[in-house]
Enzyme design. Structure first.
Site, PDB file in Angstrom:
ATOM      1  CB  SER A  62     100.798   9.589  80.111  1.00  0.00           C
ATOM      2  OG  SER A  62     101.667  10.089  80.803  1.00  0.00           O
ATOM      3  CG  ASP A  94      96.391   9.182  78.624  1.00  0.00           C
ATOM      4  OD1 ASP A  94      95.869   8.913  77.842  1.00  0.00           O
ATOM      5  OD2 ASP A  94      96.391  10.532  78.565  1.00  0.00           O
ATOM      6  CG  HIS A 114      98.236  14.625  73.037  1.00  0.00           C
ATOM      7  ND1 HIS A 114      98.639  13.220  72.463  1.00  0.00           N
ATOM      8  CD2 HIS A 114      96.698  14.186  73.867  1.00  0.00           C
ATOM      9  CE1 HIS A 114      97.583  11.835  72.770  1.00  0.00           C
ATOM     10  NE2 HIS A 114      96.859  13.467  73.260  1.00  0.00           N
ATOM     11  N   GLY A 174      93.238  15.853  73.553  1.00  0.00           N
ATOM     12  CA  GLY A 174      93.943  16.697  73.335  1.00  0.00           C
ATOM     13  C   GLY A 174      92.686  17.497  73.191  1.00  0.00           C
ATOM     14  CB  SER A 175      89.282  17.341  75.390  1.00  0.00           C
ATOM     15  OG  SER A 175      88.278  16.541  73.477  1.00  0.00           O
ATOM     16  CG  ASN A 219      91.347  11.816  77.846  1.00  0.00           C
ATOM     17  OD1 ASN A 219      90.105  11.470  77.436  1.00  0.00           O
ATOM     18  ND2 ASN A 219      92.715  11.129  77.278  1.00  0.00           N
TER      19      ASN A 219
HETATM   20  P1  13P Z   1      95.321  18.055  75.969  1.00  0.00           P
HETATM   21  O1  13P Z   1      97.131  18.316  76.001  1.00  0.00           O
HETATM   22  O2  13P Z   1      94.288  18.868  75.003  1.00  0.00           O
HETATM   23  O3  13P Z   1      94.638  18.487  77.648  1.00  0.00           O
HETATM   24  O4  13P Z   1      94.656  16.409  75.969  1.00  0.00           O
HETATM   25  C1  13P Z   1      95.502  16.324  76.307  1.00  0.00           C
HETATM   26  C2  13P Z   1      95.177  14.560  77.011  1.00  0.00           C
HETATM   27  O5  13P Z   1      94.271  13.669  75.496  1.00  0.00           O
HETATM   28  C3  13P Z   1      95.402  12.693  77.638  1.00  0.00           C
HETATM   29  O6  13P Z   1      94.989  11.713  76.532  1.00  0.00           O
END
Ligand code: 13P
Length: 349
Positions: free
Chosen positions: A50, A83, A189, A224-225, A266
């Site tokens: 990021s 990212d 996230h 956000g996975s 991700n």
């Molecule tokens: P998490 O916070 O669910 O691990 O998501 C990370 C993400 O989507 C980074 O772009």
């Protein structure tokens, strides 16, 4: 193996019907953990940074650490990905540094917080696509807005506020020519995604499936996975942490996504939890320790375990040796002569 284009990596994943984990990194131990897991499971992988990570580690440190990974593990295809780029300039700087893939997150304005208009999103994403494809670099765009905040980037709030509209997703893919499309389906996230195990009222897998039906060949991306497993939460809390009860995205929902066009997943939070739990455990149970290696080694091992498990669950395990890397220069030619398509196949409603 040289770093590969994320487009090649995701095209291969589509052929093989599997998903590829994209793991966030800030430091050497996290990169080492990912590579050890990739070797253990024989997996191709996306390593992503990021803006916050690039600032924390300093660009050249992070870039060279990921390059070191590609030198030390020549059998593993690695795509190096920016990212949540917030602007053309951020993406351009990543490309000039040598990243093989960038995300232009034009769903938010440059402040990384305020939702932008559809037109603004298309304009900035298309500008990045033109610049990146001329250099053989992959572009991920985002339509709809994720919930939560990560590294200061995000609209905050629940993931249900700006769920992707399938018609807009089609239009966005057509107008921008992105290689991969991040969509908003209720995830956010960070650790606090859902207050109970999510069902279809908060995790909109039906929207994902509707988008895949309209864009059957487009590589979808789930942000956000993290699954935020209870056992990782418990370790943190057992050794002095104060996490509140929370739920992430169940792995079986991600697997449903993979059967419906998701090619990039991700994951950051699960690895943060695994490392923090391991570090807390050492410092709590052995307070006399002060050599960072005494807690960084178990932290690295804990992250390796999570990443290897996800690689197996996403299906990328076993696929590292399926293909030879195409050079970035060849990829650029492919975009220029049209052998690498940028116009999505659109199915009728
Ligand atoms: P998490 O916070 O669910 O691990 O998501 C990370 C993400 O989507 C980074 O772009």
């Amino acid at each position: 193996m040289p770093l590969v284009s994320m487009r090649q990596l995701l095209d291969e994943a589509a052929k093989g019907g599997y998903g590829v984990g994209a793991f966030n990194v800030n430091d050497m131990e996290q990169i080492q953990a990912i590579m050890a897991a990739a070797k253990e499971t024989n997996s191709p992988v996306v390593i992503q940074a990021s803006r916050g990570a690039r600032a924390f580690a300093q660009d050249r440190f992070l870039f060279h650490l990921i390059l070191a990974a590609s030198e030390l593990y020549p059998e593993i295809p690695i795509a190096m990905h920016q990212d949540h780029g917030n602007s053309f300039e951020t993406c351009k700087s990543a490309i000039e540094l040598g990243y093989t893939s960038v995300m232009m997150d034009g769903s938010l304005k440059e402040d990384g917080k305020t939702p932008s208009s559809f037109e603004e999103n298309v304009a900035v994403t298309k500008k990045v696509v033109d610049f990146a494809h001329a250099r053989g670099v992959t572009v991920e765009g985002e339509i709809g807005v994720l919930g939560g905040i990560e590294d200061g980037h995000g609209a905050g709030g629940s993931g249900l506020e700006h769920v992707t509209d399938p018609d807009q997703a089609v239009e966005f893919a057509e107008l921008t020519g992105v290689d991969a499309l991040a969509i908003a389906i209720g995830t956010s996230h960070g650790a606090y995604k859902f207050s109970k195990k999510p069902d279809g009222s908060v995790l909109k897998m039906d929207v994902l499936i509707a988008i895949h039906k309209r864009l059957p060949n487009t590589h979808l991306v789930m942000h956000g996975s993290s699954s935020v497993p209870k056992d990782l939460q418990d370790i943190v809390n057992q050794y002095g942490g104060k996490l509140k009860e929370t739920w992430g995205v169940p792995v079986e929902e991600i697997q449903l996504g993979i059967r419906n066009g998701v090619r990039k997943i991700n994951v950051d939070t699960d690895n943060r939890l695994a490392m923090t739990g391991a570090i807390r455990k050492v410092l709590w149970t052995q307070p006399e320790k002060f050599d960072p290696r005494d807690y960084m080694k178990p932290a690295r091992e804990a992250m390796q375990k999570v990443v290897a498990l996800r690689m197996t669950q996403f299906g990328q395990a076993g696929h590292a040796g399926d293909y030879a890397p195409i050079s970035i220069a060849e990829i650029a030619k492919g975009y220029a002569d049209g052998t690498l398509t940028t116009q999505p196949l659109v199915a009728a409603k």
